[in-house]
Design a protein around this motif. Structure first.
Motif, PDB file in Angstrom:
ATOM      1  N   HIS A 217       0.810  -1.218   0.000  1.00  0.00           N
ATOM      2  CA  HIS A 217       0.000   0.000   0.000  1.00  0.00           C
ATOM      3  C   HIS A 217       0.843   1.267   0.000  1.00  0.00           C
ATOM      4  CE1 HIS A 217      -3.431  -2.533   0.625  1.00  0.00           C
ATOM      5  NE2 HIS A 217      -2.917  -3.036   1.732  1.00  0.00           N
ATOM      6  N   ALA A 218       2.090   1.144  -0.435  1.00  0.00           N
ATOM      7  CA  ALA A 218       3.013   2.284  -0.288  1.00  0.00           C
ATOM      8  C   ALA A 218       2.490   3.552  -0.979  1.00  0.00           C
ATOM      9  CB  ALA A 218       4.384   1.915  -0.821  1.00  0.00           C
ATOM     10  N   ASP A 219       1.963   3.399  -2.199  1.00  0.00           N
ATOM     11  CA  ASP A 219       1.528   4.616  -2.905  1.00  0.00           C
ATOM     12  C   ASP A 219       0.358   5.274  -2.193  1.00  0.00           C
ATOM     13  OD1 ASP A 219       3.442   4.651  -4.845  1.00  0.00           O
ATOM     14  OD2 ASP A 219       2.294   3.355  -6.215  1.00  0.00           O
ATOM     15  N   GLN A 220      -0.599   4.454  -1.751  1.00  0.00           N
ATOM     16  CA  GLN A 220      -1.751   5.047  -1.040  1.00  0.00           C
ATOM     17  C   GLN A 220      -1.298   5.717   0.255  1.00  0.00           C
ATOM     18  OE1 GLN A 220      -1.873   1.670  -2.297  1.00  0.00           O
ATOM     19  NE2 GLN A 220      -4.009   1.017  -2.038  1.00  0.00           N
ATOM     20  N   LEU A 221      -0.365   5.074   0.947  1.00  0.00           N
ATOM     21  CA  LEU A 221       0.117   5.690   2.198  1.00  0.00           C
ATOM     22  C   LEU A 221       0.829   7.006   1.897  1.00  0.00           C
ATOM     23  CD1 LEU A 221       1.390   2.490   4.017  1.00  0.00           C
ATOM     24  CD2 LEU A 221      -0.400   4.035   4.876  1.00  0.00           C
ATOM     25  N   ALA A 222       1.642   7.006   0.849  1.00  0.00           N
ATOM     26  CA  ALA A 222       2.352   8.246   0.494  1.00  0.00           C
ATOM     27  C   ALA A 222       1.358   9.325   0.097  1.00  0.00           C
ATOM     28  CB  ALA A 222       3.333   7.981  -0.634  1.00  0.00           C
ATOM     29  N   ASN A 223       0.212   8.890  -0.486  1.00  0.00           N
ATOM     30  CA  ASN A 223      -0.811   9.863  -0.897  1.00  0.00           C
ATOM     31  C   ASN A 223      -1.853  10.124   0.181  1.00  0.00           C
ATOM     32  OD1 ASN A 223       0.251  10.388  -3.463  1.00  0.00           O
ATOM     33  ND2 ASN A 223      -0.544   8.414  -4.181  1.00  0.00           N
ATOM     34  N   ARG A 224      -1.524   9.797   1.372  1.00  0.00           N
ATOM     35  CA  ARG A 224      -2.307  10.138   2.562  1.00  0.00           C
ATOM     36  C   ARG A 224      -3.677   9.476   2.631  1.00  0.00           C
ATOM     37  NH1 ARG A 224       0.014  15.710   4.745  1.00  0.00           N
ATOM     38  NH2 ARG A 224      -1.270  15.117   6.488  1.00  0.00           N
ATOM     39  N   ASP A 225      -3.689   8.190   2.351  1.00  0.00           N
ATOM     40  CA  ASP A 225      -4.933   7.441   2.543  1.00  0.00           C
ATOM     41  C   ASP A 225      -5.153   7.251   4.049  1.00  0.00           C
ATOM     42  OD1 ASP A 225      -6.647   5.141   3.011  1.00  0.00           O
ATOM     43  OD2 ASP A 225      -6.544   4.785   0.849  1.00  0.00           O
ATOM     44  N   LYS A 226      -6.246   7.839   4.537  1.00  0.00           N
ATOM     45  CA  LYS A 226      -6.468   7.858   5.994  1.00  0.00           C
ATOM     46  C   LYS A 226      -6.779   6.468   6.570  1.00  0.00           C
ATOM     47  CE  LYS A 226      -7.022  10.360   9.160  1.00  0.00           C
ATOM     48  NZ  LYS A 226      -7.800  11.461   9.626  1.00  0.00           N
ATOM     49  N   PRO A 302      17.990  -9.150  -3.347  1.00  0.00           N
ATOM     50  CA  PRO A 302      16.597  -8.794  -3.689  1.00  0.00           C
ATOM     51  C   PRO A 302      15.858  -8.180  -2.489  1.00  0.00           C
ATOM     52  CG  PRO A 302      17.116 -11.009  -4.474  1.00  0.00           C
ATOM     53  CD  PRO A 302      18.310 -10.553  -3.696  1.00  0.00           C
ATOM     54  N   GLU A 303      16.099  -8.728  -1.287  1.00  0.00           N
ATOM     55  CA  GLU A 303      15.424  -8.156  -0.110  1.00  0.00           C
ATOM     56  C   GLU A 303      15.923  -6.740   0.178  1.00  0.00           C
ATOM     57  OE1 GLU A 303      13.664 -11.354   2.873  1.00  0.00           O
ATOM     58  OE2 GLU A 303      15.853 -11.389   2.858  1.00  0.00           O
ATOM     59  N   LEU A 304      17.228  -6.552   0.039  1.00  0.00           N
ATOM     60  CA  LEU A 304      17.773  -5.209   0.253  1.00  0.00           C
ATOM     61  C   LEU A 304      17.124  -4.221  -0.711  1.00  0.00           C
ATOM     62  CD1 LEU A 304      19.754  -3.139   1.399  1.00  0.00           C
ATOM     63  CD2 LEU A 304      21.451  -3.938  -0.257  1.00  0.00           C
ATOM     64  N   LEU A 305      17.007  -4.626  -1.971  1.00  0.00           N
ATOM     65  CA  LEU A 305      16.418  -3.706  -2.959  1.00  0.00           C
ATOM     66  C   LEU A 305      14.957  -3.397  -2.635  1.00  0.00           C
ATOM     67  CD1 LEU A 305      18.133  -4.989  -6.201  1.00  0.00           C
ATOM     68  CD2 LEU A 305      18.225  -2.649  -5.276  1.00  0.00           C
ATOM     69  N   ILE A 306      14.258  -4.391  -2.120  1.00  0.00           N
ATOM     70  CA  ILE A 306      12.856  -4.151  -1.733  1.00  0.00           C
ATOM     71  C   ILE A 306      12.800  -3.083  -0.632  1.00  0.00           C
ATOM     72  CG2 ILE A 306      10.870  -5.191  -0.550  1.00  0.00           C
ATOM     73  CD1 ILE A 306      11.532  -7.816  -2.033  1.00  0.00           C
ATOM     74  N   ILE A 307      13.699  -3.197   0.343  1.00  0.00           N
ATOM     75  CA  ILE A 307      13.698  -2.245   1.463  1.00  0.00           C
ATOM     76  C   ILE A 307      14.023  -0.834   0.956  1.00  0.00           C
ATOM     77  CG2 ILE A 307      14.818  -1.599   3.638  1.00  0.00           C
ATOM     78  CD1 ILE A 307      15.479  -4.653   3.980  1.00  0.00           C
ATOM     79  N   LEU A 308      15.095  -0.735   0.178  1.00  0.00           N
ATOM     80  CA  LEU A 308      15.523   0.596  -0.280  1.00  0.00           C
ATOM     81  C   LEU A 308      14.464   1.223  -1.180  1.00  0.00           C
ATOM     82  CD1 LEU A 308      19.322  -0.055  -1.060  1.00  0.00           C
ATOM     83  CD2 LEU A 308      18.317   0.912   1.008  1.00  0.00           C
ATOM     84  N   SER A 309      13.879   0.411  -2.054  1.00  0.00           N
ATOM     85  CA  SER A 309      12.928   1.043  -2.973  1.00  0.00           C
ATOM     86  C   SER A 309      11.624   1.398  -2.248  1.00  0.00           C
ATOM     87  CB  SER A 309      12.705   0.218  -4.230  1.00  0.00           C
ATOM     88  OG  SER A 309      12.052  -0.949  -3.910  1.00  0.00           O
ATOM     89  N   LEU A 310      11.257   0.638  -1.213  1.00  0.00           N
ATOM     90  CA  LEU A 310      10.052   1.028  -0.457  1.00  0.00           C
ATOM     91  C   LEU A 310      10.282   2.380   0.233  1.00  0.00           C
ATOM     92  CD1 LEU A 310       7.291   0.681   0.841  1.00  0.00           C
ATOM     93  CD2 LEU A 310       8.336  -0.789   2.579  1.00  0.00           C
ATOM     94  N   LEU A 311      11.430   2.524   0.861  1.00  0.00           N
ATOM     95  CA  LEU A 311      11.699   3.792   1.556  1.00  0.00           C
ATOM     96  C   LEU A 311      11.676   4.946   0.549  1.00  0.00           C
ATOM     97  CD1 LEU A 311      14.553   2.578   3.945  1.00  0.00           C
ATOM     98  CD2 LEU A 311      12.282   3.368   4.646  1.00  0.00           C
ATOM     99  N   ARG A 312      12.244   4.695  -0.596  1.00  0.00           N
ATOM    100  CA  ARG A 312      12.295   5.729  -1.625  1.00  0.00           C
ATOM    101  C   ARG A 312      10.886   6.047  -2.156  1.00  0.00           C
ATOM    102  NH1 ARG A 312      17.337   5.822  -5.369  1.00  0.00           N
ATOM    103  NH2 ARG A 312      16.869   7.649  -6.533  1.00  0.00           N
ATOM    104  N   GLN A 313      10.115   4.996  -2.374  1.00  0.00           N
ATOM    105  CA  GLN A 313       8.744   5.168  -2.888  1.00  0.00           C
ATOM    106  C   GLN A 313       7.907   6.039  -1.941  1.00  0.00           C
ATOM    107  OE1 GLN A 313       7.037   1.297  -3.403  1.00  0.00           O
ATOM    108  NE2 GLN A 313       5.164   2.040  -4.399  1.00  0.00           N
ATOM    109  N   LEU A 314       8.211   5.920  -0.655  1.00  0.00           N
ATOM    110  CA  LEU A 314       7.454   6.709   0.323  1.00  0.00           C
ATOM    111  C   LEU A 314       7.936   8.158   0.373  1.00  0.00           C
ATOM    112  CD1 LEU A 314       7.266   4.001   3.093  1.00  0.00           C
ATOM    113  CD2 LEU A 314       5.304   5.031   1.929  1.00  0.00           C
ATOM    114  N   GLY A 315       9.021   8.428  -0.322  1.00  0.00           N
ATOM    115  CA  GLY A 315       9.485   9.813  -0.411  1.00  0.00           C
ATOM    116  C   GLY A 315      10.681  10.133   0.470  1.00  0.00           C
ATOM    117  N   PHE A 316      11.279   9.122   1.106  1.00  0.00           N
ATOM    118  CA  PHE A 316      12.443   9.410   1.956  1.00  0.00           C
ATOM    119  C   PHE A 316      13.694   9.615   1.102  1.00  0.00           C
ATOM    120  CE2 PHE A 316       9.815   7.006   5.037  1.00  0.00           C
ATOM    121  CZ  PHE A 316       9.798   7.947   6.045  1.00  0.00           C
TER     122      PHE A 316
END
Ligand SMILES: NC(=O)c1ccc[n+]([C@@H]2O[C@H](COP(=O)([O-])OP(=O)(O)OC[C@H]3O[C@@H](n4cnc5c(N)ncnc54)[C@H](O)[C@@H]3O)[C@@H](O)[C@H]2O)c1
Ligand SMILES: [Zn+2]
Length: 383
Positions: A217-226, A302-316
């Motif tokens: 749900h990263a995109d929805q969370l980044a877009n402030r889904d309450k 692959p797990e490392l890339l998942i972590i880094l890209s999730l943080l990035r996707q959220l805008g960090f």
């Protein structure tokens, strides 16, 4: 030789409520959290200045609530406002002002301090309440994602001193915590995001399912889904509370399992003079220690890339020039010094599986910083 062996145990219990409109007349949660004895309990409200500005009618709402429930408690004065954010932890004057009010209004151990604000204000007010008369009852009303899912639901408080985070503070159990999700509407995007970093942290260390639900749900969370944020806060708070009860609530050992990524995060906050928010620094610290876990432990690429890209996707932003500051490595020693005992750092064996180590290699830390900078610049891994 003579001796007397003392032994006792005390059990603690406190509710963490999830609600909307905590100061609406019909909302009984705060009222119910106050114990009426022989006399009406006195209540001192202390409110985060940033929250008071963002919610122009908050102070009058609290006053109205106190008037309507005047048979249950007595508000001793107009709510006191202190600066929000790290400013209230960096200068002891704010704690002193709260203590002065506790003194002036005869706030005693049967009275309550109600703290309304972000994690920093809750930490400073909690500290003042814990030292006034050796402990005044504290009700926390957290107003940020981070304080609702992490800092506000636990048992720690503190302020900064000697250029070190949380150098002064105590472990003090709150009387109640009331999370009101309406407050989150006025958070700026940085503070909205910061709390998600702590949720990812808990997922990484303890609960892969929770981690992957955040990823889904990263995109929805980044877009402030309450609704999704409400779910994230609830689950993260639940994991946090379970963790406190299951292990070492007052951190008497040498390990802080939920502080993954925090040894560098606390140092980065200090080096940047708090330009980086706690959650932003934690995101960088987790990226760094995830890379270290990949270079020196079992975390897979692959797990490392998942972590880094999730943080990035959220805008960090995952790289900050202060990672190159020569003081960074002092963070390890200070982290150890805060608890005492052996250096104990949480790393990852896999997503959802933390692994404690007692040594970190400075060359591998430097290499991890290079890899992180490269990832930041090119969105790919160089190692
Ligand atoms: N005690 C613990 O166990 C623990 C755990 C983690 C973090 N912390 C501490 O928590 C602090 C970080 O807390 P935080 O992330 O909640 O941020 P914060 O308290 O620093 O607040 C950030 C900003 O948001 C404003 N604000 C707060 N609520 C708002 C709202 N509803 N609307 C608009 N503005 C609002 C504040 O005034 C401030 O300017 C750090 O000091 C960190 O060390 C403590
Ligand atoms: Zn944290």
């Amino acid at each position: 030789m003579r001796s007397i062996q003392q032994s006792f145990s005390v059990s603690y219990e406190y509710p963490v409520y999830f609600t909307k409109g905590v100061f609406e007349e019909s909302n009984d949660l705060l009222k119910q959290s106050l114990e009426v004895r022989e006399a009406l309990p006195k209540v001192l409200f202390v409110v985060d200045g940033g929250v008071a500005s963002a919610h122009a009618d908050l102070i009058s709402q609290i006053q109205q609530y106190a008037e309507v429930h005047g048979k249950v408690f007595r508000m001793v004065d107009a709510p006191m406002i202190i600066p929000g954010g790290e400013a209230c932890k960096n200068d002891q004057i704010h704690v002193d002002r709260i203590l002065a009010a506790i003194n002036e209004h005869g706030i005693d151990r049967h009275s309550y301090v109600v703290a309304v604000g972000g994690g920093a204000v809750l930490d400073a007010v909690g500290y003042a309440a814990s030292i006034g008369h050796r402990g005044i009852r504290l009700i926390r009303i957290p107003t940020t994602v981070l304080s609702q899912n992490d800092s506000g639901v636990g048992v720690k408080n503190g302020i900064n001193a000697f250029n070190k985070k949380n150098f002064l503070g105590s472990f003090t159990v709150p009387t109640a915590v009331i999370n009101d999700s309406n407050f989150l509407d006025t958070l700026n995007i940085r503070d909205w995001r910061c709390g998600i970093a702590e949720a990812i942290k808990v997922g990484l260390v303890k609960d892969a399912t929770f981690f992957y639900s955040i990823q889904e749900h990263a995109d929805q969370l980044a877009n402030r889904d309450k609704d999704l944020m409400d779910q994230l806060i609830y689950r993260c708070a639940e994991l946090h509370i379970q963790h406190i009860a299951s292990g070492d609530p007052f951190e008497q050992g040498s390990s802080r399992p939920l502080d993954f990524g925090h040894w560098s995060a606390h140092k980065l906050e200090q080096i940047t003079e708090h330009q980086l928010r706690h959650g932003e620094a934690v995101a960088i610290g987790m990226a760094l220690d995830s890379i270290y876990s990949y270079l020196d432990h079992h975390l897979t690429q692959p797990e490392l890339l998942i972590i880094l890209s999730l943080l990035r996707q959220l805008g960090f932003e995952l790289y900050h020039p202060s990672l190159r500051d020569s003081q960074l490595l002092d963070g390890l020693r200070e982290f150890q010094e805060h608890l005492g005992g052996r250096l104990t750092i949480m790393l990852l064996d896999a997503i959802g599986s933390g692994k404690e180590v007692h040594r970190m290699n400075s060359e591998i830390i430097k290499k991890s910083i290079d890899v992180l900078q490269d990832y930041h610049n090119h969105n790919s891994l160089s190692a």
